[in-house]
Design a protein around this motif. Structure first.
Motif, PDB file in Angstrom:
ATOM      1  N   ARG A 220       5.558   3.814   9.386  1.00 27.04           N
ATOM      2  CA  ARG A 220       4.541   3.511   8.434  1.00 27.04           C
ATOM      3  C   ARG A 220       3.843   4.760   7.974  1.00 27.04           C
ATOM      4  O   ARG A 220       4.082   5.611   8.585  1.00 27.04           O
ATOM      5  CB  ARG A 220       3.284   2.659   9.350  1.00 27.04           C
ATOM      6  CG  ARG A 220       2.464   3.304  10.481  1.00 27.04           C
ATOM      7  CD  ARG A 220       1.372   2.464  11.183  1.00 27.04           C
ATOM      8  NE  ARG A 220       0.910   3.468  12.307  1.00 27.04           N
ATOM      9  CZ  ARG A 220       1.698   3.690  13.410  1.00 27.04           C
ATOM     10  NH1 ARG A 220       2.735   3.260  13.566  1.00 27.04           N
ATOM     11  NH2 ARG A 220       0.795   4.708  14.315  1.00 27.04           N
TER      12      ARG A 220
ATOM     13  N   ASN B  97      12.863  -1.428   6.794  1.00 26.94           N
ATOM     14  CA  ASN B  97      11.685  -0.714   6.636  1.00 26.94           C
ATOM     15  C   ASN B  97      11.564   0.648   6.088  1.00 26.94           C
ATOM     16  O   ASN B  97      10.599   1.050   5.330  1.00 26.94           O
ATOM     17  CB  ASN B  97      10.914  -0.629   8.048  1.00 26.94           C
ATOM     18  CG  ASN B  97      10.390  -2.181   8.311  1.00 26.94           C
ATOM     19  OD1 ASN B  97       9.164  -2.346   7.759  1.00 26.94           O
ATOM     20  ND2 ASN B  97      10.811  -2.949   8.925  1.00 26.94           N
TER      21      ASN B  97
ATOM     22  N   ALA C  89      10.056  -6.854   5.387  1.00 30.25           N
ATOM     23  CA  ALA C  89       9.831  -5.442   5.757  1.00 30.25           C
ATOM     24  C   ALA C  89       8.489  -5.064   5.203  1.00 30.25           C
ATOM     25  O   ALA C  89       8.224  -5.376   4.186  1.00 30.25           O
ATOM     26  CB  ALA C  89      11.153  -4.524   5.437  1.00 30.25           C
TER      27      ALA C  89
ATOM     28  N   GLU D  53       4.788  -2.509   5.540  1.00 29.48           N
ATOM     29  CA  GLU D  53       3.311  -2.208   6.095  1.00 29.48           C
ATOM     30  C   GLU D  53       2.305  -3.517   5.656  1.00 29.48           C
ATOM     31  O   GLU D  53       1.676  -4.065   6.368  1.00 29.48           O
ATOM     32  CB  GLU D  53       3.048  -1.135   5.858  1.00 29.48           C
ATOM     33  CG  GLU D  53       2.890   0.121   6.759  1.00 29.48           C
ATOM     34  CD  GLU D  53       2.148   1.182   6.237  1.00 29.48           C
ATOM     35  OE1 GLU D  53       1.263   1.897   6.576  1.00 29.48           O
ATOM     36  OE2 GLU D  53       3.221   2.091   5.485  1.00 29.48           O
TER      37      GLU D  53
ATOM     38  N   TYR E 264       6.449  -5.935  14.327  1.00 35.16           N
ATOM     39  CA  TYR E 264       5.794  -4.994  13.719  1.00 35.16           C
ATOM     40  C   TYR E 264       5.196  -4.024  14.589  1.00 35.16           C
ATOM     41  O   TYR E 264       5.359  -2.758  14.190  1.00 35.16           O
ATOM     42  CB  TYR E 264       5.071  -5.481  12.647  1.00 35.16           C
ATOM     43  CG  TYR E 264       5.372  -6.624  11.706  1.00 35.16           C
ATOM     44  CD1 TYR E 264       6.128  -5.846  10.440  1.00 35.16           C
ATOM     45  CD2 TYR E 264       5.653  -7.801  12.099  1.00 35.16           C
ATOM     46  CE1 TYR E 264       6.796  -7.012   9.649  1.00 35.16           C
ATOM     47  CE2 TYR E 264       6.370  -8.842  11.252  1.00 35.16           C
ATOM     48  CZ  TYR E 264       7.000  -8.503  10.146  1.00 35.16           C
ATOM     49  OH  TYR E 264       7.805  -9.321   9.418  1.00 35.16           O
TER      50      TYR E 264
ATOM     51  N   ILE F 171       5.343  -0.594  12.285  1.00 38.34           N
ATOM     52  CA  ILE F 171       4.788  -0.807  10.890  1.00 38.34           C
ATOM     53  C   ILE F 171       3.444  -1.147  10.822  1.00 38.34           C
ATOM     54  O   ILE F 171       2.849  -0.879   9.758  1.00 38.34           O
ATOM     55  CB  ILE F 171       5.766  -1.868  10.511  1.00 38.34           C
ATOM     56  CG1 ILE F 171       7.139  -1.817  10.907  1.00 38.34           C
ATOM     57  CG2 ILE F 171       5.334  -2.451   9.119  1.00 38.34           C
ATOM     58  CD1 ILE F 171       8.079  -2.869  11.151  1.00 38.34           C
TER      59      ILE F 171
END
Ligand code: FAD
Length: 547
Positions: free
Chosen positions: A37, A85, A249, A251, A315, A320
């Motif tokens: 992230r 991601n 995928a 944030e 996540y 993430i």
């Protein structure tokens, strides 16, 4: 704690790291599998600050390390999720004029020198990364620090980021690491903060954007691509598609999932749209209060047939979204009255306490690394006699044990790459106590099939179920899978959904079909009788080594 765990060694090395070398031509942020992230990311934030201060480019690096994935039994689903991601992050970072360079490297033993050679190529003298607490990863980082110190050029800054509260911060009165959850929680709560983490500011757009893009080496890094797959971890196309529907995928998706959990009404069933967000979006309400998923969490979180948990584990495991962000978001709920609610009597409080389990198991891994090296935390159970039965193990993996709730849970994992917490507990307890199969085989299988496989939480969950871990289920308190089934799936919808052979059954017949009925429906008959298996397990745990 184990004597001299590698985390202490790393912290020692970091204290000795080369100080104030020349600033070099760039600062490097090394992104790892657990921090995918841009926001609330401590290493990235620190790296960005330095780059802006020194007016030099910030470059991001990701190293795919297939040998590490093999060593950690990483599931192809988790690797595929990582790649998906990375593609999203690469775009977000590029908007800040930070290129993300993705390389693949084997063997893992030479990874430290590989990373330093990339830094040398870029003439970068500062390396930032978030700490990974797995033993091999800590040893790798120690090696990098040692090498960097020997060469005297690169300053390494590895920071704690994964947990809400840093491992080592909460200790017993005697200065030891906690091994029981409740006192850990009591010590953990006072450290919670409701404000954004000052150490994890969002990275600024890099100044001198034009010169980065025009640079003969750095400019080309913006063309770096994320591979379609990692050799040995390619997903079948149907599975890849299914994972993409269930677990999108990025944030933004993780934030939407969090919002869905905090602000949308819970469905009574978890089997509506296969895409949870599509479903959540239809139900957004400003303040559904007690009707929200989190509002129902206190009373209904153990219901496998309802949809009341956050489903954020994939996540959180890949970083993430950070656990800090999750806790902070709860503070803004009207019911929280602007502070972190940790009460046992509210959905929010209960949820914060579940997030604390994630911290607890990560602290355990950092302090007692032997748990991840195939050792039971409670050594007295090292000699428990296990059954070696390939047929039983395979049937458990395939969801064909003849115990409906176990089979539904295992088939949920197979279909979605995710399993409800109660399903995990029941399936793990069944493997270790009813089938008497070694917990390490179950632990490995979960890592291989789950998209949220996290070494610390998975090991913690398995050692809890096998009664060998920190603060485990006592060995004589063995789940009866049939009564558990009635409690956690009272509507039977969960079993009927994942075990279609039983879709016409209701009530007791569904939870515990007779052998005759099972045979008629083409459903397996259990290998063991629960009462007999229970006696066997208690005998073997009571006197490890006995049959
Ligand atoms: P929620 O109920 O919404 O909880 C929010 C978050 O808190 C979770 O996403 C997770 O990060 C954390 N959390 C909740 N319960 C636990 C717990 N018991 N231990 C640690 N963290 C917790 N969790 C993983 O993330 N990865 C794993 O590989 C994993 N393996 C497990 C294996 C076994 C045998 C067991 C019993 C549990 C395991 N868990 C694992 C913990 C738990 O089952 C999942 O975190 C949870 O089911 C995820 O669903 P959720 O996101 O909807 O959870």
């Amino acid at each position: 704690a184990d004597r001299n765990p590698p985390l202490h060694k790393l912290e020692e090395e970091l204290r000795k790291t080369v100080k104030s070398p020349e600033q070099g031509d760039a600062v490097v942020y090394w992104m790892r599998m657990e921090d995918l992230r841009v926001n609330d990311n401590r290493a990235l934030s620190r790296a960005s600050e330095l780059a802006v201060k020194n007016k030099i480019p910030l470059l991001a690096l990701f190293v795919l390390s297939p040998q590490d994935y093999i060593a950690h039994d990483r599931s192809p689903r988790r690797i595929d999720f990582t790649l998906r991601n990375l593609r999203v992050i690469q775009k977000s970072l590029a908007e800040l004029h930070i290129p993300l360079h993705v390389v693949s490297h084997s063997p893992r033993t030479t990874l430290p020198s590989k990373v330093l050679s990339i830094l040398a190529e870029w003439n970068a003298n500062h390396l930032f990364a978030n700490i990974e607490y797995e033993v091999d990863e800590l040893r790798r980082d120690v090696k990098i620090c040692e090498l960097a110190r020997k060469e005297g050029k690169v300053q390494c800054t590895f920071v704690h980021d994964k947990c809400v509260i840093t491992p080592g911060l909460v200790k017993t009165k005697e200065g030891r690491a906690y091994t029981v959850y409740s006192p850990f929680l009591r010590a953990w709560i006072p450290h919670l903060v409701d404000k954004p983490d000052p150490l994890a500011c969002a990275p600024s757009p890099q100044p001198n954007a034009k010169s980065i893009h025009d640079h003969h080496v750095f400019g080309k890094l913006f063309e770096s691509t994320v591979p379609e797959y990692v050799e040995g971890f390619k997903l079948e196309s149907d599975d890849a598609q299914q994972m993409e529907i269930c677990w999108k995928a990025g944030e933004d998706v993780a934030s939407e999932m969090l919002n869905r959990f905090l602000h949308t009404k819970a469905r009574s069933s978890q089997f509506g749209a296969s895409d949870p967000l599509e479903d959540g979006a239809k139900m957004v309400e400003k303040n559904p209060g007690k009707e929200s998923r989190i509002g129902k969490y206190k009373d209904a979180r153990d219901r496998v047939d309802a949809d009341t948990t956050s489903r954020l584990s994939p996540y959180l495991a890949a970083g993430i979204i950070s656990a800090r962000q999750c806790i902070r978001a709860t503070v803004e709920l009207p019911s929280s009255k602007n502070k972190v609610d940790v009460s046992r009597d509210t959905g929010v409080g209960r949820w914060v306490q579940e997030v604390a389990w994630r911290d607890f198991y990560t602290h355990v891994l950092a302090n007692f690394p032997r748990v991840s090296m195939g050792r039971p935390f409670q050594e007295k159970f090292a000699d428990v006699e296990w059954e070696t039965n390939e047929e039983h193990l395979q049937a458990w993996k395939d969801g064909k044990t003849g115990v409906p709730i176990v089979d539904a849970s295992m088939r949920q994992a197979k279909t979605m790459g995710w399993m409800h917490n109660r399903g995990r507990m029941i399936a793990a307890m069944y493997l270790t106590k009813d089938l008497m199969i070694d917990w390490r085989l179950g632990e490995k299988h979960f890592m291989e099939v789950l998209i949220d496989g996290d070494l610390a939480s998975n090991n913690g969950g398995w050692q809890w179920s096998a009664s060998t871990g920190v603060d485990p289920a006592p060995y004589f308190r063995i789940f009866n899978p049939y009564t558990q089934s009635q409690k956690v799936d009272p509507t039977g919808e969960y079993i009927r959904h994942f075990v279609p052979e039983l879709e016409k059954l209701r009530g007791d017949e569904l939870h515990h079909p007779s052998p005759k009925l099972a045979e008629k429906l083409g459903y397996p008959v259990p290998f063991v009788r629960h009462d007999e298996a229970r006696e066997r397990a208690i005998r073997r745990y009571k006197t490890p080594g006995s049959k």
